[in-house]
Scaffold this motif. Structure first.
Motif, PDB file in Angstrom:
ATOM      1  N   PHE A 118      46.187  43.454  31.977  1.00 60.66           N
ATOM      2  CA  PHE A 118      46.883  42.373  32.674  1.00 60.66           C
ATOM      3  C   PHE A 118      48.161  41.950  31.943  1.00 60.66           C
ATOM      4  O   PHE A 118      49.146  41.564  32.582  1.00 60.66           O
ATOM      5  N   ALA A 119      48.143  42.036  30.621  1.00 58.84           N
ATOM      6  CA  ALA A 119      49.285  41.555  29.849  1.00 58.84           C
ATOM      7  C   ALA A 119      50.389  42.597  29.701  1.00 58.84           C
ATOM      8  O   ALA A 119      51.564  42.238  29.579  1.00 58.84           O
ATOM      9  N   ARG A 120      50.047  43.900  29.760  1.00 59.39           N
ATOM     10  CA  ARG A 120      51.013  44.928  29.391  1.00 59.39           C
ATOM     11  C   ARG A 120      51.422  45.867  30.515  1.00 59.39           C
ATOM     12  O   ARG A 120      52.417  46.575  30.362  1.00 59.39           O
ATOM     13  N   TYR A 121      50.702  45.884  31.618  1.00 60.12           N
ATOM     14  CA  TYR A 121      50.980  46.865  32.670  1.00 60.12           C
ATOM     15  C   TYR A 121      51.301  46.148  33.981  1.00 60.12           C
ATOM     16  O   TYR A 121      50.704  45.115  34.301  1.00 60.12           O
ATOM     17  N   GLU A 122      52.245  46.723  34.716  1.00 62.21           N
ATOM     18  CA  GLU A 122      52.605  46.217  36.033  1.00 62.21           C
ATOM     19  C   GLU A 122      52.006  47.131  37.100  1.00 62.21           C
ATOM     20  O   GLU A 122      52.229  48.340  37.081  1.00 62.21           O
ATOM     21  N   PHE A 123      51.255  46.573  38.039  1.00 60.01           N
ATOM     22  CA  PHE A 123      50.691  47.341  39.140  1.00 60.01           C
ATOM     23  C   PHE A 123      50.430  46.387  40.300  1.00 60.01           C
ATOM     24  O   PHE A 123      50.353  45.162  40.121  1.00 60.01           O
ATOM     25  N   ARG A 124      50.287  46.937  41.460  1.00 60.39           N
ATOM     26  CA  ARG A 124      50.095  46.133  42.658  1.00 60.39           C
ATOM     27  C   ARG A 124      48.725  45.448  42.622  1.00 60.39           C
ATOM     28  O   ARG A 124      47.704  46.080  42.354  1.00 60.39           O
ATOM     29  N   GLY A 125      48.742  44.177  42.897  1.00 58.32           N
ATOM     30  CA  GLY A 125      47.506  43.401  42.887  1.00 58.32           C
ATOM     31  C   GLY A 125      47.119  42.874  41.519  1.00 58.32           C
ATOM     32  O   GLY A 125      46.009  42.359  41.363  1.00 58.32           O
ATOM     33  N   ARG A 126      48.016  43.002  40.539  1.00 59.99           N
ATOM     34  CA  ARG A 126      47.678  42.555  39.182  1.00 59.99           C
ATOM     35  C   ARG A 126      47.429  41.056  39.137  1.00 59.99           C
ATOM     36  O   ARG A 126      46.439  40.600  38.556  1.00 59.99           O
ATOM     37  N   GLN A 127      48.321  40.274  39.747  1.00 65.72           N
ATOM     38  CA  GLN A 127      48.160  38.825  39.718  1.00 65.72           C
ATOM     39  C   GLN A 127      46.902  38.388  40.456  1.00 65.72           C
ATOM     40  O   GLN A 127      46.187  37.483  40.016  1.00 65.72           O
ATOM     41  N   LEU A 128      46.615  39.037  41.590  1.00 65.54           N
ATOM     42  CA  LEU A 128      45.414  38.686  42.342  1.00 65.54           C
ATOM     43  C   LEU A 128      44.155  38.961  41.522  1.00 65.54           C
ATOM     44  O   LEU A 128      43.243  38.136  41.458  1.00 65.54           O
ATOM     45  N   ALA A 129      44.102  40.132  40.881  1.00 63.02           N
ATOM     46  CA  ALA A 129      42.938  40.465  40.064  1.00 63.02           C
ATOM     47  C   ALA A 129      42.800  39.503  38.886  1.00 63.02           C
ATOM     48  O   ALA A 129      41.685  39.078  38.529  1.00 63.02           O
ATOM     49  N   TYR A 130      43.933  39.141  38.287  1.00 59.60           N
ATOM     50  CA  TYR A 130      43.891  38.207  37.157  1.00 59.60           C
ATOM     51  C   TYR A 130      43.372  36.838  37.598  1.00 59.60           C
ATOM     52  O   TYR A 130      42.519  36.231  36.923  1.00 59.60           O
ATOM     53  N   TYR A 131      43.846  36.349  38.729  1.00 62.34           N
ATOM     54  CA  TYR A 131      43.397  35.044  39.210  1.00 62.34           C
ATOM     55  C   TYR A 131      41.933  35.069  39.641  1.00 62.34           C
ATOM     56  O   TYR A 131      41.232  34.050  39.546  1.00 62.34           O
ATOM     57  N   LEU A 132      41.452  36.207  40.111  1.00 65.55           N
ATOM     58  CA  LEU A 132      40.034  36.317  40.424  1.00 65.55           C
ATOM     59  C   LEU A 132      39.188  36.200  39.159  1.00 65.55           C
ATOM     60  O   LEU A 132      38.117  35.579  39.163  1.00 65.55           O
ATOM     61  N   PHE A 133      39.659  36.820  38.074  1.00 68.92           N
ATOM     62  CA  PHE A 133      38.962  36.687  36.795  1.00 68.92           C
ATOM     63  C   PHE A 133      38.961  35.236  36.336  1.00 68.92           C
ATOM     64  O   PHE A 133      37.911  34.666  36.017  1.00 68.92           O
TER      65      PHE A 133
END
Length: 301
Positions: A118-133
């Motif tokens: 989450f901190a080092r890679y850019e990919f689609r849906g990263r923010q959504l997955a992070y907020y789910l965590f």
């Protein structure tokens, strides 16, 4: 030049006058006295019950009832022996040590891996997955006890340490990912880029370069998770019913408080409570500097 310097000098002079004002110094002194007094009161409310429990673990039952605030007449170590053997606190202690070690190791491995991505890679849906965590922080444990009971039972893990380890890790992941994501973002990007240029793969970069650099944050989160898992009572009470040989320490202490409360053996009860508290205090005292450095290092870059 003169017209510019004069206001600066006046402002500096005013600052010095304000800082040396007796009224300001008096107000600051009052604030310091109040803050230190509050800290002393808080320390007393925290330390004195622990000290009373520790001293009571060496008393006899007669001394506890006759003079609860006095010092023990002698150090009765047989209270600790009876709590460790007769009350099975030793068995519960070892059970908790095994489960907590496994759950903390699993939590740190999975949490550090997810936080690094989450901190080092850019990919689609990263923010959504992070907020789910991170959204898992909003749900208390007791709200999911009923569905969790059926999920663990249907998976064939009810009454097993494996099921408890997985549940501990699942409920600790939101905080672990939240904390370590912010910490990994503070690590220098140039080190990772240099390692990649030198031919280091992504897995080797994480385990050999970035993970050692994140050691202060890892230690801080691991200690918080250890304290949370060690003191957990609700989850073991729901998921480890039946066979008392698999109970965790908190379950054993609850059973001991009920049985010894009726039996009147308060010395054994205090000894069992002290045995449960000592590892927590030792861990915090041993890693106090690492916890403080880990909490402050995430704020600096």
């Amino acid at each position: 030049m003169t017209t510019i310097d004069k206001p600066t000098d006046v402002a500096a002079g005013q600052g010095r006058t304000t800082g040396s004002d007796p009224a300001v110094r008096r107000d600051l002194g009052v604030v310091n006295v109040l803050s230190h007094g509050f800290l002393l009161l808080w320390s007393a409310l925290t330390v004195l019950p622990l000290l009373w429990m520790f001293l009571s673990s060496f008393k006899s039952n007669a001394e506890i009832l006759a003079d609860p605030w006095g010092l023990p007449g002698e150090l009765r170590l047989d209270n600790w022996v009876r709590a460790w053997t007769t009350a099975h606190i030793g068995q519960y202690f070892l059970n908790s040590a095994v489960v907590v070690t496994g759950s903390v190791a699993l939590t740190m491995l999975m949490g550090a891996t997810a936080a690094y991505v989450f901190a080092r890679y850019e990919f689609r849906g990263r923010q959504l997955a992070y907020y789910l965590f991170v959204g898992g922080l909003m749900f208390p444990v007791f709200l999911a006890l009923v569905p969790l009971f059926f999920v663990v039972r249907n998976a064939g893990l009810f009454g097993t340490w494996t099921g408890l380890v997985l549940v501990y890790a699942a409920y600790s992941l939101p905080f672990t990912v939240f904390f370590l994501t912010a910490f990994f973002r503070t690590l220098p990007t140039s080190v990772a880029e240099a390692a990649l240029v030198d031919g280091c793969g992504h897995f080797r970069l994480f385990f050999r370069v970035m993970l050692p650099m994140a050691r202060p944050g890892m230690i801080s989160v691991a200690i918080f998770n250890f304290l949370s898992h060690w003191n957990q009572f609700l989850l073991p009470q729901v998921l480890l019913q039946g066979d008392d040989s698999k109970w965790m320490l908190a379950q054993g202490l609850a059973a001991l408080s009920v049985s010894q409360g009726y039996a009147g053996d308060y010395a054994q009860l205090f000894a069992g409570l002290t045995i449960a508290v000592v590892p927590v205090l030792l861990v915090y005292v041993a890693f106090q500097r690492q916890v403080q450095s880990g909490l402050t290092a995430g704020q600096l870059k």
